[in-house]
Design a protein around this motif. Structure first.
Motif, PDB file in Angstrom:
ATOM      1  N   SER A   1       0.840  -1.192   0.000  1.00  0.00           N
ATOM      2  CA  SER A   1       0.000   0.000   0.000  1.00  0.00           C
ATOM      3  C   SER A   1       0.874   1.240   0.000  1.00  0.00           C
ATOM      4  N   GLY A   2       0.533   2.202  -0.867  1.00  0.00           N
ATOM      5  CA  GLY A   2       1.310   3.424  -0.953  1.00  0.00           C
ATOM      6  C   GLY A   2       2.457   3.379  -1.940  1.00  0.00           C
ATOM      7  N   ALA A   3       2.587   2.255  -2.674  1.00  0.00           N
ATOM      8  CA  ALA A   3       3.719   2.126  -3.599  1.00  0.00           C
ATOM      9  C   ALA A   3       3.515   2.895  -4.894  1.00  0.00           C
ATOM     10  N   GLY A   4       2.278   3.336  -5.163  1.00  0.00           N
ATOM     11  CA  GLY A   4       2.001   4.084  -6.386  1.00  0.00           C
ATOM     12  C   GLY A   4       1.053   3.383  -7.338  1.00  0.00           C
ATOM     13  N   LYS A   5       0.454   2.274  -6.909  1.00  0.00           N
ATOM     14  CA  LYS A   5      -0.410   1.488  -7.790  1.00  0.00           C
ATOM     15  C   LYS A   5      -1.647   2.273  -8.222  1.00  0.00           C
ATOM     16  N   THR A   6      -2.356   2.866  -7.264  1.00  0.00           N
ATOM     17  CA  THR A   6      -3.581   3.599  -7.585  1.00  0.00           C
ATOM     18  C   THR A   6      -3.273   4.843  -8.409  1.00  0.00           C
ATOM     19  N   THR A   7      -2.165   5.507  -8.110  1.00  0.00           N
ATOM     20  CA  THR A   7      -1.755   6.667  -8.906  1.00  0.00           C
ATOM     21  C   THR A   7      -1.566   6.269 -10.365  1.00  0.00           C
TER      22      THR A   7
ATOM     23  N   MET B   1     -12.797  -0.510 -11.303  1.00  0.00           N
ATOM     24  CA  MET B   1     -13.252  -0.821  -9.948  1.00  0.00           C
ATOM     25  C   MET B   1     -12.161  -0.380  -8.987  1.00  0.00           C
ATOM     26  N   MET B   2     -12.483   0.646  -8.189  1.00  0.00           N
ATOM     27  CA  MET B   2     -11.529   1.154  -7.208  1.00  0.00           C
ATOM     28  C   MET B   2     -12.216   1.247  -5.849  1.00  0.00           C
ATOM     29  N   ASP B   3     -11.413   1.156  -4.788  1.00  0.00           N
ATOM     30  CA  ASP B   3     -11.960   1.120  -3.431  1.00  0.00           C
ATOM     31  C   ASP B   3     -12.861   2.297  -3.129  1.00  0.00           C
ATOM     32  N   GLN B   4     -12.477   3.476  -3.599  1.00  0.00           N
ATOM     33  CA  GLN B   4     -13.220   4.667  -3.225  1.00  0.00           C
ATOM     34  C   GLN B   4     -14.512   4.833  -4.022  1.00  0.00           C
ATOM     35  N   PHE B   5     -14.724   3.981  -5.033  1.00  0.00           N
ATOM     36  CA  PHE B   5     -15.960   4.053  -5.804  1.00  0.00           C
ATOM     37  C   PHE B   5     -17.061   3.335  -5.025  1.00  0.00           C
ATOM     38  N   GLY B   6     -17.853   4.068  -4.284  1.00  0.00           N
ATOM     39  CA  GLY B   6     -18.871   3.462  -3.444  1.00  0.00           C
ATOM     40  C   GLY B   6     -20.124   3.129  -4.221  1.00  0.00           C
TER      41      GLY B   6
ATOM     42  N   ASP C   1      -8.598  -2.399  -8.906  1.00  0.00           N
ATOM     43  CA  ASP C   1      -7.660  -1.933  -7.883  1.00  0.00           C
ATOM     44  C   ASP C   1      -7.957  -2.655  -6.576  1.00  0.00           C
ATOM     45  N   GLU C   2      -7.118  -3.631  -6.227  1.00  0.00           N
ATOM     46  CA  GLU C   2      -7.281  -4.425  -5.000  1.00  0.00           C
ATOM     47  C   GLU C   2      -8.709  -4.977  -4.897  1.00  0.00           C
ATOM     48  N   PRO C   3      -9.193  -5.733  -5.882  1.00  0.00           N
ATOM     49  CA  PRO C   3     -10.605  -6.153  -5.894  1.00  0.00           C
ATOM     50  C   PRO C   3     -10.988  -7.121  -4.796  1.00  0.00           C
ATOM     51  N   THR C   4     -10.012  -7.824  -4.202  1.00  0.00           N
ATOM     52  CA  THR C   4     -10.349  -8.816  -3.177  1.00  0.00           C
ATOM     53  C   THR C   4      -9.809  -8.444  -1.807  1.00  0.00           C
ATOM     54  N   SER C   5      -9.388  -7.193  -1.640  1.00  0.00           N
ATOM     55  CA  SER C   5      -8.805  -6.773  -0.365  1.00  0.00           C
ATOM     56  C   SER C   5      -9.792  -6.956   0.785  1.00  0.00           C
ATOM     57  N   GLY C   6      -9.368  -7.684   1.803  1.00  0.00           N
ATOM     58  CA  GLY C   6     -10.183  -7.876   2.995  1.00  0.00           C
ATOM     59  C   GLY C   6     -11.300  -8.892   2.874  1.00  0.00           C
TER      60      GLY C   6
ATOM     61  N   GLU D   1     -13.429 -14.088 -22.425  1.00  0.00           N
ATOM     62  CA  GLU D   1     -14.284 -13.317 -23.331  1.00  0.00           C
ATOM     63  C   GLU D   1     -13.487 -12.286 -24.139  1.00  0.00           C
ATOM     64  N   GLY D   2     -12.179 -12.197 -23.864  1.00  0.00           N
ATOM     65  CA  GLY D   2     -11.328 -11.289 -24.631  1.00  0.00           C
ATOM     66  C   GLY D   2     -10.989  -9.986 -23.960  1.00  0.00           C
ATOM     67  N   CYS D   3     -11.395  -9.812 -22.705  1.00  0.00           N
ATOM     68  CA  CYS D   3     -11.083  -8.568 -21.992  1.00  0.00           C
ATOM     69  C   CYS D   3      -9.614  -8.526 -21.587  1.00  0.00           C
ATOM     70  N   THR D   4      -9.063  -7.337 -21.575  1.00  0.00           N
ATOM     71  CA  THR D   4      -7.747  -7.095 -21.008  1.00  0.00           C
ATOM     72  C   THR D   4      -7.952  -6.589 -19.588  1.00  0.00           C
ATOM     73  N   VAL D   5      -7.202  -7.141 -18.630  1.00  0.00           N
ATOM     74  CA  VAL D   5      -7.398  -6.796 -17.224  1.00  0.00           C
ATOM     75  C   VAL D   5      -6.093  -6.270 -16.627  1.00  0.00           C
ATOM     76  N   PHE D   6      -6.178  -5.088 -16.023  1.00  0.00           N
ATOM     77  CA  PHE D   6      -5.059  -4.513 -15.275  1.00  0.00           C
ATOM     78  C   PHE D   6      -5.433  -4.637 -13.803  1.00  0.00           C
ATOM     79  N   LEU D   7      -4.673  -5.446 -13.079  1.00  0.00           N
ATOM     80  CA  LEU D   7      -5.002  -5.794 -11.696  1.00  0.00           C
ATOM     81  C   LEU D   7      -3.922  -5.303 -10.755  1.00  0.00           C
ATOM     82  N   THR D   8      -4.296  -4.531  -9.740  1.00  0.00           N
ATOM     83  CA  THR D   8      -3.334  -4.198  -8.695  1.00  0.00           C
ATOM     84  C   THR D   8      -3.650  -5.035  -7.462  1.00  0.00           C
ATOM     85  N   THR D   9      -2.596  -5.480  -6.794  1.00  0.00           N
ATOM     86  CA  THR D   9      -2.793  -6.312  -5.617  1.00  0.00           C
ATOM     87  C   THR D   9      -1.506  -6.358  -4.803  1.00  0.00           C
ATOM     88  N   HIS D  10      -1.616  -6.676  -3.530  1.00  0.00           N
ATOM     89  CA  HIS D  10      -0.436  -7.028  -2.752  1.00  0.00           C
ATOM     90  C   HIS D  10      -0.509  -8.493  -2.342  1.00  0.00           C
TER      91      HIS D  10
END
Length: 282
Positions: free
Chosen positions: A36-42, A79-84, A153-158, A177-186
């Motif tokens: 966390s804080g490494a720059g992934k979300t940025t 999909m990001m954590d802050q998107f409620g 962005d961290e889709p399975t955190s917690g 289905e042919g989607c490209t996925v960019f996944l951030t995770t620790h």
């Protein structure tokens, strides 16, 4: 699908990204690993056009990210954590809101909820959903407009292991289905299971970038094989041709219960390269 070349980003005097470079192919799951804080979300915000960068070059769909048009952005799901979600609205009504934003037909709502396992909860207000169900609702929102490029962005955190497995299955289906996925995770195990390639990010710098298997083999310094015998004894032998006779003899005797090679995990590789664990906060 994505080209990122020598990207820098600073906030005030703090450099968050320093010379980031990678390419992501069409239909690939690309994982960005870091604490966390490494720059992934940025980096996600830069790649999706939400945030400018100081120096470098970024293209998405073979276009400079700053020049993406409305139709291009409709092919991106985030999909990001802050998107409620809207707490008082049902699952169906939550998706109606996003269907209106992306001009997606309402007749996709029920099939999308079924796709993420929320068919039976479609009329429940979001406030009554468990954490895992809310995560799946957020995924449904991402899938509503059938994007070609998905940022998670961290889709399975917690989340609990069962819910994590469900979400992993959904992500892999999207790849089929042919989607490209960019996944951030620790989560090292998540990255190893899902990603075609991973980049290890530490303090704004990519310290390694390859398939999970190649990275682990590259840093396999021990090159040993560990045998657990039926007697309860553990035997460690060199990973070389001279050991084959011993392994064959023990196998024929029925003496071996398990065999493990010494390849490190992504977690131990990251620790070797950076001196820190993936779970650490900055």
């Amino acid at each position: 699908m994505i080209r990122c070349n020598d990207v820098f980003k600073s906030f005030s005097e703090k450099t968050v990204l320093s010379g980031i470079s990678f390419n992501i192919g069409d239909g690939e799951i690309f994982g960005l690993l870091g604490p966390s804080g490494a720059g992934k979300t940025t980096l996600i915000r830069i790649l999706t056009g939400q945030l400018s960068f100081d120096k470098g070059y970024v293209t998405v769909f073979d276009k400079e990210v700053s020049s993406l048009l409305g139709e291009d952005k409709k092919n991106i799901g985030i999909m990001m954590d802050q998107f409620g979600v809207y707490e008082r609205l049902s699952c169906i009504d939550n998706l109606k809101v996003f269907a209106d934003i992306y001009k997606a037909p309402y007749d996709r709502i029920k099939s999308t909820l079924e796709e993420v396992g929320l068919k039976d909860a479609q009329n429940l207000p979001a406030v009554k959903l468990s954490k895992g169900m809310r995560a799946r609702l957020a995924l449904a929102r991402v899938f509503m407009h059938s994007p070609k490029l998905i940022f998670l962005d961290e889709p399975t955190s917690g989340l609990d292991p069962q819910t994590m497995r469900q979400i992993h299955k959904i992500i892999l289906e999207k790849k089929k289905e042919g989607c490209t996925v960019f996944l951030t995770t620790h989560n090292m195990e998540e990255a190893y299971k899902l990603c075609d390639r991973v980049a290890l990010l530490n303090e704004g710098v990519i310290v390694e970038n390859d398939t999970p298997e190649r990275i682990c083999r590259k840093y396999n310094h021990q090159k040993t094989i560990k045998l657990h015998l039926s007697s309860g004894e553990d035997v460690v032998i060199p990973h070389e041709s001279n050991s084959s006779e011993m392994i064959g003899r023990l196998l024929s005797d029925g003496s071996i219960e398990t065999i493990h090679s010494s390849e490190p995990t992504l977690e131990t590789v990251f620790l070797e390269l950076t001196g820190r664990m993936l779970e650490e906060d900055e």
